[in-house]
Motif scaffolding. Sequence first.
Motif, short mmCIF file in Angstrom:
data_model
loop_
_atom_site.label_atom_id
_atom_site.label_comp_id
_atom_site.label_asym_id
_atom_site.label_seq_id
_atom_site.Cartn_x
_atom_site.Cartn_y
_atom_site.Cartn_z
N LEU A 191 0.81 -1.22 0.00
CA LEU A 191 0.00 0.00 0.00
C LEU A 191 0.84 1.27 0.00
O LEU A 191 0.39 2.32 -0.47
N LYS A 192 2.03 1.21 0.53
CA LYS A 192 2.84 2.41 0.73
C LYS A 192 3.01 3.24 -0.54
O LYS A 192 2.91 4.47 -0.50
N PRO A 193 3.26 2.62 -1.72
CA PRO A 193 3.46 3.45 -2.92
C PRO A 193 2.19 4.12 -3.44
O PRO A 193 2.28 4.99 -4.31
N GLN A 194 1.02 3.73 -2.94
CA GLN A 194 -0.24 4.27 -3.46
C GLN A 194 -0.59 5.61 -2.82
O GLN A 194 -1.70 5.83 -2.33
N GLU A 195 0.36 6.53 -2.84
CA GLU A 195 0.20 7.79 -2.14
C GLU A 195 -0.70 8.79 -2.86
O GLU A 195 -1.04 9.83 -2.32
N SER A 196 -1.05 8.50 -4.11
CA SER A 196 -1.94 9.40 -4.84
C SER A 196 -3.40 9.16 -4.48
O SER A 196 -4.27 9.92 -4.93
N CYS A 197 -3.68 8.14 -3.68
CA CYS A 197 -5.05 7.84 -3.30
C CYS A 197 -5.43 8.62 -2.04
O CYS A 197 -4.61 8.83 -1.15
N TRP A 198 -6.68 9.03 -1.96
CA TRP A 198 -7.15 9.78 -0.80
C TRP A 198 -6.95 9.00 0.48
O TRP A 198 -6.61 9.54 1.52
N LYS A 199 -7.21 7.70 0.40
CA LYS A 199 -7.10 6.87 1.59
C LYS A 199 -6.47 5.55 1.21
O LYS A 199 -6.71 5.02 0.12
N ARG A 200 -5.67 5.01 2.11
CA ARG A 200 -5.05 3.70 1.90
C ARG A 200 -5.47 2.79 3.05
O ARG A 200 -5.22 3.10 4.21
N THR A 201 -6.11 1.68 2.69
CA THR A 201 -6.71 0.80 3.69
C THR A 201 -6.22 -0.62 3.51
O THR A 201 -6.23 -1.16 2.40
#
Length: 308
Positions: A191-201
């Motif tokens: 999940l760490k690289p998905q920083e463009s998403c509003w929320k990471r779950t």
Amino acid sequence: MGKHGKHRPLVGRRPAGRDGAAMGGCAAKPPRARCRGVARAMAAAGLLPRRGRFPPGAGRLLRTLAAVCLVVLPLPLAAQSAPCRQALALGLDVSGSVSAAEYRLQLDGLAAALTHPDVRQALLSVPDLPVRLLVYEWSGPEDQHILVNWTDIPDTAALTAIATRLRATTRSPANPATALGTAMVFGASLLKPQESCWKRTLDISGDGRSNTGPRPQDVNHEPALEGLTINALVIGSDRPDGGVPADEIKALRAYFEELVIRGPGAFTEVALGFADYEYAMVRKLLRETEGLAIGQLSRQSRQLHPAQ
């Protein structure tokens, strides 16, 4: 990825190639620093040695690192920075306490939950800002397998493809232990690289306590877990007579609530048994996605900033 986003290809259960080739492919792809960061997180979780040479028989460890690199490295930079409403990684418990029939109930239940009319409506409510989904299964310290790679869900076709993939998946041999702390760090590293998403779950499904590797409380300070929300789906063990051990479920839920879930709005959902898994997953997915869609629709016209 374009404005309406084509979902990315789904990956198989294990990366192809020999151990050396897999590692070479990982190291050869930029940015190398991201791969090294994943390796450090996995070493801290006990998946890889912190220093020195790999011990004999470390092929599975190398394949595990290669699997993560295949997810976080090959994506084009434009795709990595494309905005999404939520990055959602689902970690499925396939440890030794899960029978063959329960394994099937879990994967088929997730497929049915994702295509449930209410869940489908929630997931597709903002197609220009989709939910991005990944599914992996976990058991022992060296057994984390990606079933569905990061896939944007802008339309019904993407959901159907994921459900079809899950229903076609068969169980692979794996360590029967329950390495919950390792599973948490593995999912968080994805999940760490998905920083463009509003929320990471990160969602962890489990029917028992950790019994090997770092415990959930041992990974509290891992950098990979920073800025994430971790929810849990606690699964009660079915009795042979069809009954449900209420006291055991209550104790297991307390364990997950104290040591596993974390982050803004984190919660625990309960399945009374694997037969109830589909319905519990529907409830959990609705709780996670509906509020986010309704609460942030007004931000569509604003400039999006990476989640912190």
